[in-house]
Design an enzyme around this catalytic site. Sequence first.
Site, mmCIF file in Angstrom:
data_model
loop_
_atom_site.group_PDB
_atom_site.id
_atom_site.type_symbol
_atom_site.label_atom_id
_atom_site.label_comp_id
_atom_site.label_asym_id
_atom_site.label_seq_id
_atom_site.Cartn_x
_atom_site.Cartn_y
_atom_site.Cartn_z
ATOM 1 N N TYR A 113 0.840 -1.198 0.106
ATOM 2 C CA TYR A 113 0.059 0.086 -0.063
ATOM 3 C C TYR A 113 0.693 1.269 0.020
ATOM 4 O O TYR A 113 0.680 2.180 -0.799
ATOM 5 C CB TYR A 113 -1.126 -0.028 1.349
ATOM 6 C CG TYR A 113 -1.571 1.086 1.649
ATOM 7 C CD1 TYR A 113 -2.795 1.716 0.930
ATOM 8 C CD2 TYR A 113 -1.228 1.979 2.579
ATOM 9 C CE1 TYR A 113 -3.399 2.633 1.200
ATOM 10 C CE2 TYR A 113 -1.919 3.144 3.062
ATOM 11 C CZ TYR A 113 -3.119 3.611 2.237
ATOM 12 O OH TYR A 113 -3.496 4.721 2.475
HETATM 13 N N1 LIG Z 1 -7.440 4.242 6.723
HETATM 14 C C1 LIG Z 1 -6.423 4.914 7.016
HETATM 15 O O1 LIG Z 1 -6.113 4.875 8.027
HETATM 16 C C2 LIG Z 1 -5.762 5.792 6.129
HETATM 17 C C3 LIG Z 1 -4.708 6.557 6.490
HETATM 18 C C4 LIG Z 1 -4.137 7.408 5.396
HETATM 19 C C5 LIG Z 1 -4.759 7.645 4.284
HETATM 20 N N2 LIG Z 1 -5.826 6.872 3.861
HETATM 21 C C6 LIG Z 1 -6.516 7.252 2.479
HETATM 22 O O2 LIG Z 1 -7.675 7.892 2.569
HETATM 23 C C7 LIG Z 1 -8.437 7.566 1.562
HETATM 24 C C8 LIG Z 1 -9.827 7.802 1.748
HETATM 25 O O3 LIG Z 1 -10.170 6.873 2.992
HETATM 26 P P1 LIG Z 1 -11.814 6.517 3.095
HETATM 27 O O4 LIG Z 1 -11.699 6.028 4.438
HETATM 28 O O5 LIG Z 1 -12.676 7.639 2.867
HETATM 29 O O6 LIG Z 1 -12.107 5.387 2.291
HETATM 30 P P2 LIG Z 1 -13.325 4.825 1.691
HETATM 31 O O7 LIG Z 1 -14.568 5.095 2.382
HETATM 32 O O8 LIG Z 1 -12.808 3.195 1.636
HETATM 33 O O9 LIG Z 1 -13.502 5.321 0.206
HETATM 34 C C9 LIG Z 1 -12.897 4.956 -0.894
HETATM 35 C C10 LIG Z 1 -13.381 5.462 -2.328
HETATM 36 O O10 LIG Z 1 -12.963 4.851 -3.317
HETATM 37 C C11 LIG Z 1 -13.883 4.539 -4.131
HETATM 38 N N3 LIG Z 1 -13.349 3.424 -5.278
HETATM 39 C C12 LIG Z 1 -12.864 2.479 -4.835
HETATM 40 N N4 LIG Z 1 -12.736 1.809 -6.036
HETATM 41 C C13 LIG Z 1 -13.156 2.107 -7.067
HETATM 42 C C14 LIG Z 1 -13.364 1.946 -8.318
HETATM 43 N N5 LIG Z 1 -12.903 1.015 -9.028
HETATM 44 N N6 LIG Z 1 -14.182 2.924 -8.890
HETATM 45 C C15 LIG Z 1 -14.651 4.011 -8.377
HETATM 46 N N7 LIG Z 1 -14.397 4.307 -7.316
HETATM 47 C C16 LIG Z 1 -13.837 3.381 -6.420
HETATM 48 C C17 LIG Z 1 -15.019 3.955 -3.444
HETATM 49 O O11 LIG Z 1 -16.168 3.786 -4.063
HETATM 50 P P3 LIG Z 1 -17.333 2.927 -3.411
HETATM 51 O O12 LIG Z 1 -18.208 3.829 -2.633
HETATM 52 O O13 LIG Z 1 -18.262 2.616 -4.517
HETATM 53 O O14 LIG Z 1 -16.698 1.998 -2.627
HETATM 54 C C18 LIG Z 1 -15.073 5.263 -2.182
HETATM 55 O O15 LIG Z 1 -15.704 6.195 -3.027
HETATM 56 C C19 LIG Z 1 -7.916 6.552 0.826
HETATM 57 O O16 LIG Z 1 -6.891 7.170 -0.254
HETATM 58 C C20 LIG Z 1 -6.991 5.935 1.740
HETATM 59 O O17 LIG Z 1 -5.776 5.217 1.035
HETATM 60 C C21 LIG Z 1 -6.369 6.055 4.781
#
Ligand SMILES: NC(=O)c1ccc[n+]([C@@H]2O[C@H](COP(=O)([O-])OP(=O)(O)OC[C@H]3O[C@@H](n4cnc5c(N)ncnc54)[C@H](OP(=O)(O)O)[C@@H]3O)[C@@H](O)[C@H]2O)c1
Length: 215
Positions: free
Chosen positions: A131
């Site tokens: 990742y």
């Molecule tokens: N989790 C952590 O602790 C952490 C830490 C640092 C950074 N981040 C980053 O923060 C960001 C957002 O986090 P979050 O919690 O808001 O994530 P999330 O709720 O999982 O949202 C991910 C989004 O990506 C979309 N997506 C995934 N595959 C797709 C596809 N094939 N086509 C179109 N859309 C797609 C999802 O669409 P659907 O709604 O259709 O699934 C959703 O809108 C990510 O980039 C993650 O890497 C996370």
Amino acid sequence: MKNALIIGASGQIGKKLTQIMVNNQQNVVALVRDKSKLSDIKGEHLTIVEGDLKKDFSHAFNQSENKQCDTVVFVAGSGGSTGADQTLLIDLWAACRAVDYAKANNVKHFVMISSIGADKPEKGSEQMQPYLVAKHMADEHLINSGLLYSIIRPGSLTDFDPSSKFTSERPAQKDQATITRGDVAKALLFCVNNPPTDNTIVELFNGEEPIEEVL
Ligand SMILES: NC(=O)c1ccc[n+]([C@@H]2O[C@H](COP(=O)([O-])OP(=O)(O)OC[C@H]3O[C@@H](n4cnc5c(N)ncnc54)[C@H](OP(=O)(O)O)[C@@H]3O)[C@@H](O)[C@H]2O)c1
């Protein structure tokens, strides 16, 4: 106030950002896989575009015929429950293509949600390394694109109530290197409306300062 294309607008952060911008009467093009996920957000300033990040999604970049898209926010992600194959396709390849589409469409400012640890993937745990490498390489592609960029590298995301207080200093204790999704959305809003004069890469956590002191 700026307009924006939000890639990943149905996600937890993306949806919060979309809602705030629509409430502010800022024009938003929201790229989602499934329109129904935004059915509770209404407003003349919202254009919802369906697209799959694993396919061509360039159509999302030219939705506003008379309004140039100022900013692209890439806040999509494959999620923690998928494997390295999806990480490669979404967090790396789709992010790189979003940068290329932005460049082709003369976008002024690209905001990338990266991650804490993306600067040095080899220092992450074995489980996190694919990742972090994906995030690192997507960031590098943006850095080398010639676009004006803001790369935000949040700590671990939480769903506590937002505090509107931030720091870019990584806390010494790992369990304090966190930020609420609501605060990330607020930081993104600030970033969209206040594009930097110079390219910016910043880690972001909950802290003690208002966002304008940190970004
Ligand atoms: N989790 C952590 O602790 C952490 C830490 C640092 C950074 N981040 C980053 O923060 C960001 C957002 O986090 P979050 O919690 O808001 O994530 P999330 O709720 O999982 O949202 C991910 C989004 O990506 C979309 N997506 C995934 N595959 C797709 C596809 N094939 N086509 C179109 N859309 C797609 C999802 O669409 P659907 O709604 O259709 O699934 C959703 O809108 C990510 O980039 C993650 O890497 C996370």
